[in-house]
Design a protein around this motif. Structure first.
Motif, PDB file in Angstrom:
ATOM      1  N   ASN A  51      22.408 -12.087   8.958  1.00 18.54           N
ATOM      2  CA  ASN A  51      22.680 -12.072  10.388  1.00 18.54           C
ATOM      3  C   ASN A  51      21.343 -11.980  11.108  1.00 18.54           C
ATOM      4  O   ASN A  51      20.598 -11.020  10.925  1.00 18.54           O
ATOM      5  N   ILE A  52      21.027 -12.989  11.923  1.00 18.99           N
ATOM      6  CA  ILE A  52      19.723 -13.051  12.575  1.00 18.99           C
ATOM      7  C   ILE A  52      19.903 -13.216  14.079  1.00 18.99           C
ATOM      8  O   ILE A  52      20.959 -13.646  14.547  1.00 18.99           O
ATOM      9  N   PRO A  53      18.877 -12.881  14.875  1.00 17.38           N
ATOM     10  CA  PRO A  53      18.970 -13.089  16.322  1.00 17.38           C
ATOM     11  C   PRO A  53      19.194 -14.562  16.653  1.00 17.38           C
ATOM     12  O   PRO A  53      18.607 -15.446  16.019  1.00 17.38           O
ATOM     13  N   VAL A  54      20.039 -14.803  17.620  1.00 13.89           N
ATOM     14  CA  VAL A  54      20.320 -16.179  18.037  1.00 13.89           C
ATOM     15  C   VAL A  54      19.028 -16.913  18.392  1.00 13.89           C
ATOM     16  O   VAL A  54      18.838 -18.089  18.043  1.00 13.89           O
ATOM     17  N   ARG A  55      18.114 -16.233  19.057  1.00 13.04           N
ATOM     18  CA  ARG A  55      16.871 -16.878  19.492  1.00 13.04           C
ATOM     19  C   ARG A  55      15.987 -17.326  18.321  1.00 13.04           C
ATOM     20  O   ARG A  55      15.091 -18.145  18.501  1.00 13.04           O
ATOM     21  N   ASP A  56      16.240 -16.778  17.123  1.00 13.71           N
ATOM     22  CA  ASP A  56      15.449 -17.143  15.947  1.00 13.71           C
ATOM     23  C   ASP A  56      16.171 -18.133  15.036  1.00 13.71           C
ATOM     24  O   ASP A  56      15.712 -18.393  13.923  1.00 13.71           O
ATOM     25  N   SER A  57      17.295 -18.679  15.475  1.00 13.75           N
ATOM     26  CA  SER A  57      18.153 -19.440  14.570  1.00 13.75           C
ATOM     27  C   SER A  57      17.979 -20.945  14.654  1.00 13.75           C
ATOM     28  O   SER A  57      18.719 -21.686  13.993  1.00 13.75           O
ATOM     29  N   VAL A  58      17.037 -21.447  15.436  1.00 15.68           N
ATOM     30  CA  VAL A  58      16.895 -22.895  15.576  1.00 15.68           C
ATOM     31  C   VAL A  58      16.615 -23.535  14.217  1.00 15.68           C
ATOM     32  O   VAL A  58      15.851 -23.017  13.398  1.00 15.68           O
ATOM     33  N   GLY A  74      28.087 -14.925  24.715  1.00 20.90           N
ATOM     34  CA  GLY A  74      28.041 -13.495  24.495  1.00 20.90           C
ATOM     35  C   GLY A  74      27.557 -13.052  23.131  1.00 20.90           C
ATOM     36  O   GLY A  74      27.763 -11.906  22.733  1.00 20.90           O
ATOM     37  N   HIS A  75      26.861 -13.953  22.393  1.00 18.66           N
ATOM     38  CA  HIS A  75      26.388 -13.617  21.050  1.00 18.66           C
ATOM     39  C   HIS A  75      24.896 -13.308  21.066  1.00 18.66           C
ATOM     40  O   HIS A  75      24.092 -14.141  21.509  1.00 18.66           O
ATOM     41  N   ASN A  76      24.531 -12.133  20.557  1.00 16.28           N
ATOM     42  CA  ASN A  76      23.124 -11.799  20.376  1.00 16.28           C
ATOM     43  C   ASN A  76      22.603 -12.221  19.011  1.00 16.28           C
ATOM     44  O   ASN A  76      21.412 -12.472  18.838  1.00 16.28           O
ATOM     45  N   SER A  77      23.506 -12.280  18.022  1.00 17.71           N
ATOM     46  CA  SER A  77      23.115 -12.622  16.659  1.00 17.71           C
ATOM     47  C   SER A  77      24.114 -13.611  16.082  1.00 17.71           C
ATOM     48  O   SER A  77      25.206 -13.815  16.635  1.00 17.71           O
ATOM     49  N   VAL A  78      23.729 -14.204  14.944  1.00 20.49           N
ATOM     50  CA  VAL A  78      24.556 -15.257  14.365  1.00 20.49           C
ATOM     51  C   VAL A  78      24.450 -15.185  12.842  1.00 20.49           C
ATOM     52  O   VAL A  78      23.402 -14.825  12.290  1.00 20.49           O
ATOM     53  N   ASN A  79      25.535 -15.504  12.155  1.00 17.97           N
ATOM     54  CA  ASN A  79      25.556 -15.534  10.694  1.00 17.97           C
ATOM     55  C   ASN A  79      25.098 -16.895  10.185  1.00 17.97           C
ATOM     56  O   ASN A  79      25.661 -17.926  10.568  1.00 17.97           O
TER      57      ASN A  79
END
Length: 296
Positions: A25-32, A160-165
């Protein structure tokens, strides 16, 4: 000698031994550049309330209108609007209760606190972005496996998501092998050539969300190759270049077997690339490519 297998069979067998990596699970901003490991469900409604789509006046009833306040972005008007009243409003600001449309600024003429109509009356609901126009809480927005780019990052944050799987980034090690190879392309003896395949393959893989290592060039010695494989034991995928054919100095296969890898298949009915090898060791996959890119 086992005959080469067909390309379609080789692809199917390679995919069959490739299992999913661990979730993280990582921050959305780091998921590109990553891929969704679970569907994205909206955690909020967008817009969360009725908002103005334009600058102008939120009005109720017929002209003229008495201006009774202002609704700004982040600072809504606190009361309702009655017939014959108007509230100055900005694009994106909350529509006050009772207002049934937005009069464009350029279609209004204001004198003091009185607004009159210049042009046609807007129809009911005009220039209002209704609550949930984009999406509502609980609806699915993106499926598992979706590639995450800039638009997907914006959508997840808006939802509304701060993080993503996502799945863990695979570790890929590229190994050049061959006595004829040198790491210094500017200093080659007549019997040498620059080691370039792993750099090329790593550059191709760099477009994917992977962590890359490069080893070599490794000499044509079984123990040297075994040592390189041991150095790569944290890798999910090992890609070798050279040493997979049938010559006296093609030692990738015996080195893999001595290291403890199991050969899954060797030789594919394709040209170029026939002497292609796929092996496994625990969770690792080893892909052996010919050193000559046009090898038959």
């Amino acid at each position: 000698m086992t005959p080469p297998i067909a390309l379609a069979e080789a692809q199917a067998r390679l995919l069959a031994i490739s299992g999913p990596l661990e979730l993280e699970n990582i921050p959305v901003r780091d998921s590109v550049g990553r891929y969704l490991a679970a569907a994205i469900i909206a955690q909020r409604t967008q817009p969360p309330a009725d908002l103005s789509a334009m600058d102008g006046y939120a009005i109720c009833g017929s002209a003229p209108w008495q201006v009774i306040g202002e609704s700004k972005c982040g600072s809504p008007f606190g009361s309702a609007v009655a017939s014959g009243q108007a509230v100055r409003i900005s694009t994106g600001a909350l529509i006050p209760g009772g207002a049934d449309r937005v009069l464009l600024q350029e279609d209004a003429e204001r004198s003091g606190d009185l607004v009159t109509l210049q042009g046609e009356m807007p129809p009911l609901g005009k220039h209002i972005r209704r609550s949930g126009f984009d999406f509502t809480s609980g609806v699915p927005l993106m499926d598992t496996g979706t590639w995450i780019g800039p638009a997907q990052i914006a959508l997840m944050l808006a939802a509304g998501h701060n993080s993503v799987n996502v799945r863990r980034r695979p570790i890929v090690t590229f190994i050049d092998s061959g006595d004829e190879l040198t790491a210094d392309p500017a200093n080659c003896q007549p019997y040498q050539i620059p080691a370039s395949n792993s750099a090329m393959l790593a550059a191709m893989a760099s477009q994917l969300p992977v962590d890359i290592n490069i080893l070599g060039p490794i000499p044509d010695r079984i123990q040297s190759l075994i040592n390189a494989f041991r150095e790569s034991e944290n890798s999910d995928l090992i890609v070798t270049s050279g040493g997979v054919s049938v010559g006296d100095h093609d030692l990738i296969r015996p080195a893999l077997e001595a290291w403890g890898a199991e050969i899954d298949f060797w030789k594919v009915s394709i040209k170029p690339g026939k002497p292609l090898l796929v092996a496994r060791r625990d969770h690792q996959i080893i892909l052996g490519l010919p050193g000559n890119p046009v090898s038959n």
